[in-house]
Write an enzyme that holds these catalytic residues in place. Structure first.
Site, PDB file in Angstrom:
ATOM      1  N   GLU A 103       0.852  -1.081   0.033  1.00  0.00           N
ATOM      2  CA  GLU A 103      -0.116  -0.047  -0.019  1.00  0.00           C
ATOM      3  C   GLU A 103       0.980   1.231  -0.045  1.00  0.00           C
ATOM      4  O   GLU A 103       2.075   1.116   0.536  1.00  0.00           O
ATOM      5  CB  GLU A 103      -0.963   0.095   1.151  1.00  0.00           C
ATOM      6  N   ASP A 104       0.204   2.310  -0.353  1.00  0.00           N
ATOM      7  CA  ASP A 104       1.215   3.649  -0.632  1.00  0.00           C
ATOM      8  C   ASP A 104       1.215   4.381   0.888  1.00  0.00           C
ATOM      9  O   ASP A 104       2.306   4.706   1.136  1.00  0.00           O
ATOM     10  CB  ASP A 104       0.563   4.611  -1.536  1.00  0.00           C
ATOM     11  N   ASP A 107      -3.309   6.039   6.497  1.00  0.00           N
ATOM     12  CA  ASP A 107      -3.725   7.069   7.063  1.00  0.00           C
ATOM     13  C   ASP A 107      -4.789   6.928   8.230  1.00  0.00           C
ATOM     14  O   ASP A 107      -4.159   6.564   9.157  1.00  0.00           O
ATOM     15  CB  ASP A 107      -4.282   8.080   5.910  1.00  0.00           C
ATOM     16  N   LYS A 135       0.805   7.485   8.734  1.00  0.00           N
ATOM     17  CA  LYS A 135       0.472   8.767   9.568  1.00  0.00           C
ATOM     18  C   LYS A 135      -0.223   8.285  11.009  1.00  0.00           C
ATOM     19  O   LYS A 135      -1.295   8.321  10.905  1.00  0.00           O
ATOM     20  CB  LYS A 135      -0.527   9.625   8.877  1.00  0.00           C
ATOM     21  N   PHE A 156      -0.477  16.210   3.870  1.00  0.00           N
ATOM     22  CA  PHE A 156      -1.171  15.571   2.922  1.00  0.00           C
ATOM     23  C   PHE A 156       0.116  15.557   1.757  1.00  0.00           C
ATOM     24  O   PHE A 156       0.550  16.526   1.329  1.00  0.00           O
ATOM     25  CB  PHE A 156      -2.241  16.239   2.214  1.00  0.00           C
ATOM     26  N   VAL A 157       0.390  14.326   1.360  1.00  0.00           N
ATOM     27  CA  VAL A 157       1.616  14.020   0.543  1.00  0.00           C
ATOM     28  C   VAL A 157       1.124  13.742  -1.076  1.00  0.00           C
ATOM     29  O   VAL A 157       0.162  12.764  -1.151  1.00  0.00           O
ATOM     30  CB  VAL A 157       2.523  13.102   1.251  1.00  0.00           C
ATOM     31  N   ASP A 163      -1.312  10.936  -5.297  1.00  0.00           N
ATOM     32  CA  ASP A 163      -1.907  11.995  -6.339  1.00  0.00           C
ATOM     33  C   ASP A 163      -2.491  13.015  -5.111  1.00  0.00           C
ATOM     34  O   ASP A 163      -3.043  12.523  -4.290  1.00  0.00           O
ATOM     35  CB  ASP A 163      -2.974  11.419  -7.197  1.00  0.00           C
ATOM     36  N   ARG A 169       1.523  12.471  -9.438  1.00  0.00           N
ATOM     37  CA  ARG A 169       1.728  10.820  -9.317  1.00  0.00           C
ATOM     38  C   ARG A 169       3.181  10.421  -9.978  1.00  0.00           C
ATOM     39  O   ARG A 169       3.845   9.808  -9.608  1.00  0.00           O
ATOM     40  CB  ARG A 169       0.943   9.876  -9.955  1.00  0.00           C
TER      41      ARG A 169
HETATM   42  P1  5GP Z   1      -6.824   5.376   5.018  1.00  0.00           P
HETATM   43  O1  5GP Z   1      -8.146   4.604   4.727  1.00  0.00           O
HETATM   44  O2  5GP Z   1      -5.837   4.844   5.556  1.00  0.00           O
HETATM   45  O3  5GP Z   1      -7.526   6.696   5.702  1.00  0.00           O
HETATM   46  O4  5GP Z   1      -6.515   5.890   3.656  1.00  0.00           O
HETATM   47  C1  5GP Z   1      -5.735   5.430   2.675  1.00  0.00           C
HETATM   48  C2  5GP Z   1      -5.566   6.003   1.299  1.00  0.00           C
HETATM   49  O5  5GP Z   1      -6.054   7.479   1.511  1.00  0.00           O
HETATM   50  C3  5GP Z   1      -4.554   5.970   0.947  1.00  0.00           C
HETATM   51  O6  5GP Z   1      -4.264   4.606   0.014  1.00  0.00           O
HETATM   52  C4  5GP Z   1      -4.301   7.064  -0.207  1.00  0.00           C
HETATM   53  O7  5GP Z   1      -5.009   6.735  -1.410  1.00  0.00           O
HETATM   54  C5  5GP Z   1      -5.261   8.160   0.393  1.00  0.00           C
HETATM   55  N1  5GP Z   1      -4.426   9.120   1.461  1.00  0.00           N
HETATM   56  C6  5GP Z   1      -4.319   9.053   2.670  1.00  0.00           C
HETATM   57  N2  5GP Z   1      -3.507  10.017   3.163  1.00  0.00           N
HETATM   58  C7  5GP Z   1      -2.998  10.611   1.741  1.00  0.00           C
HETATM   59  C8  5GP Z   1      -1.869  11.672   1.480  1.00  0.00           C
HETATM   60  O8  5GP Z   1      -1.263  12.394   2.401  1.00  0.00           O
HETATM   61  N3  5GP Z   1      -1.837  11.719   0.505  1.00  0.00           N
HETATM   62  C9  5GP Z   1      -2.356  11.152  -0.529  1.00  0.00           C
HETATM   63  N4  5GP Z   1      -2.022  11.468  -1.844  1.00  0.00           N
HETATM   64  N5  5GP Z   1      -3.274  10.177  -0.296  1.00  0.00           N
HETATM   65  C10 5GP Z   1      -3.338   9.927   0.846  1.00  0.00           C
END
Ligand code: 5GP
Length: 184
Positions: A103-104, A107, A135, A156-157, A163, A169
């Protein structure tokens, strides 16, 4: 004299391409050690993890397969509802295989939690998570990240596959968008 201007959405560099590459190499070495004699199935989450996954698999010196799982958790409005939709499922069975979900970013953790729960129903022999970023200050769902690139603050990265409204990207580094907080 013409002074260069920066637009409000110009990302501020956070992690350079060299720093990312060095860390990805380390993760690849750790995975190579841990998955020797196992049946490694990489499952990369689209779209944000496509760059990380492509570098990571080349840092793993083992036989492996690569598959992709497309999800929609953030739209262009970029707020996490916790509702995750699979937009592209993996093409091959992971039954009895050693799955490494790539996963990227973790969050809130809700996306990964959903994906782990979903993949568990497919009867893998083992299931672990590699994430480029985490995070912790925003994480609400309990998630064990076996292979973590970097812990970052609540920013926010973009870049290196990540993206904002489908842009950035292709940046080779990770940067922060500071002008408008693009999520809640
Ligand atoms: P989560 O479900 O953990 O809140 O969010 C996961 C997804 O939210 C990540 O796979 C990504 O697509 C998006 N996301 C969360 N934080 C960021 C961020 O800082 N930058 C970007 N570009 N996407 C984020």
């Amino acid at each position: 004299m013409i002074t260069p201007t920066t637009t409000p959405t110009q990302p501020t560099p956070l992690l350079s391409a060299d720093v990312i590459a060095a860390r990805v190499r380390e993760l690849g070495q750790a995975i190579t050690r841990d998955y020797r004699d196992r049946d490694l199935a990489i499952v990369a989450v689209l779209s944000g993890a496509f760059v990380f996954a492509s570098d990571l698999v080349r840092a793993i010196d083992l036989p492996l397969t690569v598959d992709f799982l497309g999800v929609r958790s953030y739209g262009d409005a970029t707020s996490s509802s916790g509702v995750v939709q699979i937009t592209h499922d993996i093409a091959r069975s992971v039954e009895n295989r050693d799955v490494l979900l790539v996963e990227d970013i973790v969050d809130t953790g809700l996306t990964v939690r959903f994906l782990i729960d979903t993949l568990k129903t497919r009867s893998p022999r083992s299931l672990a998570l590699a994430s480029l970023l985490h995070k912790p200050s925003r994480t609400r769902a309990a998630v064990d990240i076996a292979y973590l690139g970097f812990t970052i603050d609540d920013v926010f990265v973009v870049g290196y596959g990540l993206d904002h409204a489908q842009r950035h990207r292709n940046l080779p580094y990770l940067g922060v968008i500071t002008a408008d907080r693009p999520y809640t």
